[in-house]
Design a protein around this motif. Structure first.
Motif, PDB file in Angstrom:
ATOM      1  N   ARG A 104       0.837  -1.214   0.000  1.00 40.77           N
ATOM      2  CA  ARG A 104       0.000   0.000   0.000  1.00 40.77           C
ATOM      3  C   ARG A 104       0.863   1.252   0.000  1.00 40.77           C
ATOM      4  NH1 ARG A 104      -3.413  -3.087   3.378  1.00 40.77           N
ATOM      5  NH2 ARG A 104      -2.388  -2.289   5.255  1.00 40.77           N
ATOM      6  N   VAL A 132       0.862   4.139  -2.894  1.00 41.53           N
ATOM      7  CA  VAL A 132       0.586   5.564  -2.633  1.00 41.53           C
ATOM      8  C   VAL A 132       1.741   6.436  -3.106  1.00 41.53           C
ATOM      9  CG1 VAL A 132       0.245   7.273  -0.821  1.00 41.53           C
ATOM     10  CG2 VAL A 132      -1.003   5.114  -0.718  1.00 41.53           C
ATOM     11  N   SER A 158       1.890   6.558  -6.881  1.00 39.78           N
ATOM     12  CA  SER A 158       0.821   7.405  -7.424  1.00 39.78           C
ATOM     13  C   SER A 158       1.149   8.887  -7.265  1.00 39.78           C
ATOM     14  CB  SER A 158      -0.507   7.094  -6.717  1.00 39.78           C
ATOM     15  OG  SER A 158      -0.867   5.754  -6.897  1.00 39.78           O
ATOM     16  N   LEU A 159       1.706   9.253  -6.098  1.00 40.03           N
ATOM     17  CA  LEU A 159       2.082  10.651  -5.877  1.00 40.03           C
ATOM     18  C   LEU A 159       3.171  11.091  -6.845  1.00 40.03           C
ATOM     19  CD1 LEU A 159       2.120  10.835  -1.963  1.00 40.03           C
ATOM     20  CD2 LEU A 159       0.491  11.936  -3.511  1.00 40.03           C
TER      21      LEU A 159
END
Length: 252
Positions: A120, A124, A127-128
Motif C-alpha cells: 500500500r 501511494v 501514485s504521488l
C-alpha cells in the motif's frame, strides 16, 4: 522484488495422525483444486525426518542412527502451499481448517500484514510521484505552446483573416506538442534502459549479497510494457496539453 519475496511465503497443512498416506493424497487432490493455489508440494513423514536430520545433525549423523527404525516425525506428513496472491491467505486458511482430517494449518499473519502494508505504501508513493510528474509535464508543454502561440499571434490573426479554419491554425501547435511529448518519452526510455542494464551488471558483480536477496527483473521482461506506456503517455500529454492551451489563443 516485493512480489518475488511474497512468492516465498507459504502455508503448511498437517493432517490427523490416523490418516493413511492414500487418504492424505486424496485430500491433497481436493485442496489443489482451489483457485488461490499457485503450487503445492507433498512432504511425507520420511522426507520430513530426512530434512530434519540434514539440518540438525549435520556433522554428527551418528546421533540420528538410534532413530533408524523409529521415525520420531511419523504422522507429520504435510503439504506446503504457495498462493497466487498472499492477500487470499485468510480465505484459504479458513477453508483448510474446515476440512475433516486437517489437524493444523501453519501460516504467518504478520508476514502477510507486513507485505500488504508495504504494498500500500509503495502504491501511494508511486501514485504521488506519477501525479507530480504528469503535472510537471503538462505545465512544461503548456508553457512551451503558450510561448510559441504568443510569438506567432500575428501569423494566426493573418491566417484567420484569409479564411483559415480553426483546425488549420491549431494543427501546427498540436503537432509541436505531440513531438515534444514523443521526444520527452524517448529520451528517458533510452536513458533508463542504459542505466538499468548497467546498474544490474554492476550490482551483480560488486554486491553479490544483493543479487541473492533481491530479484532484478530482466530488461526484456519489463521494457515492452514500459515502452508502450511511455509512448502513449508522452503523445497523449503532448496532444491534450497543446490542444487545450492553443484554444485560448483562437479568439483573434
Amino acid at each position: 522484488m516485493v512480489k518475488h519475496v511474497e512468492s516465498t511465503v507459504g502455508i503448511t497443512v498437517l493432517f490427523d495422525e490416523n490418516l493413511t498416506e492414500q487418504d492424505i493424497q486424496g485430500l491433497g487432490e481436493i485442496i489443489h483444486q482451489r483457485p488461490e493455489i499457485r503450487e503445492m508440494y507433498y512432504i511425507s513423514a520420511e522426507d520430513a525426518w530426512n530434512s530434519f536430520k540434514e539440518e540438525y545433525f549435520a556433522g554428527h549423523e551418528e546421533l540420528a542412527e538410534g532413530f533408524a527404525e523409529d521415525n520420531p516425525l511419523a504422522g507429520s506428513a504435510s503439504y506446503e502451499i504457495f498462493l497466487n496472491d498472499i492477500s487470499q491467505q485468510d480465505e484459504l486458511v479458513a477453508y483448510l481448517q474446515s476440512l475433516d482430517g486437517v489437524r493444523q494449518v501453519n501460516y504467518s499473519n504478520s508476514a502477510v500484514a507486513g507485505f500488504s502494508g508495504f504494498n500500500r505504501v509503495i502504491g501511494v508513493l508511486s501514485s504521488l510521484i506519477i501525479g507530480v510528474l504528469l503535472a510537471v509535464s503538462l505545465f512544461l508543454i503548456n508553457n512551451t505552446i503558450s510561448v510559441a502561440a504568443a510569438f506567432r499571434r500575428q501569423e494566426c490573426q493573418i491566417m484567420r483573416l484569409i479564411g483559415a479554419t480553426n483546425f488549420m491554425i491549431r494543427a501546427p501547435f498540436i503537432v509541436e506538442g505531440v513531438m515534444i511529448g514523443l521526444i520527452g518519452a524517448l529520451i528517458p526510455l533510452a536513458g533508463t534502459y542504459f542505466l538499468y542494464t548497467k546498474g544490474i551488471v554492476y550490482l551483480s558483480e560488486r554486491f553479490h549479497v544483493l543479487s541473492n536477496l533481491f530479484y532484478f527483473v530482466p530488461v526484456g521482461e519489463i521494457y515492452p510494457l514500459l515502452i508502450g506506456a511511455a509512448l502513449i503517455l508522452g503523445v497523449g500529454i503532448g496532444f491534450f496539453g497543446s490542444f487545450f492551451t492553443i484554444r485560448k489563443y483562437m479568439k483573434v
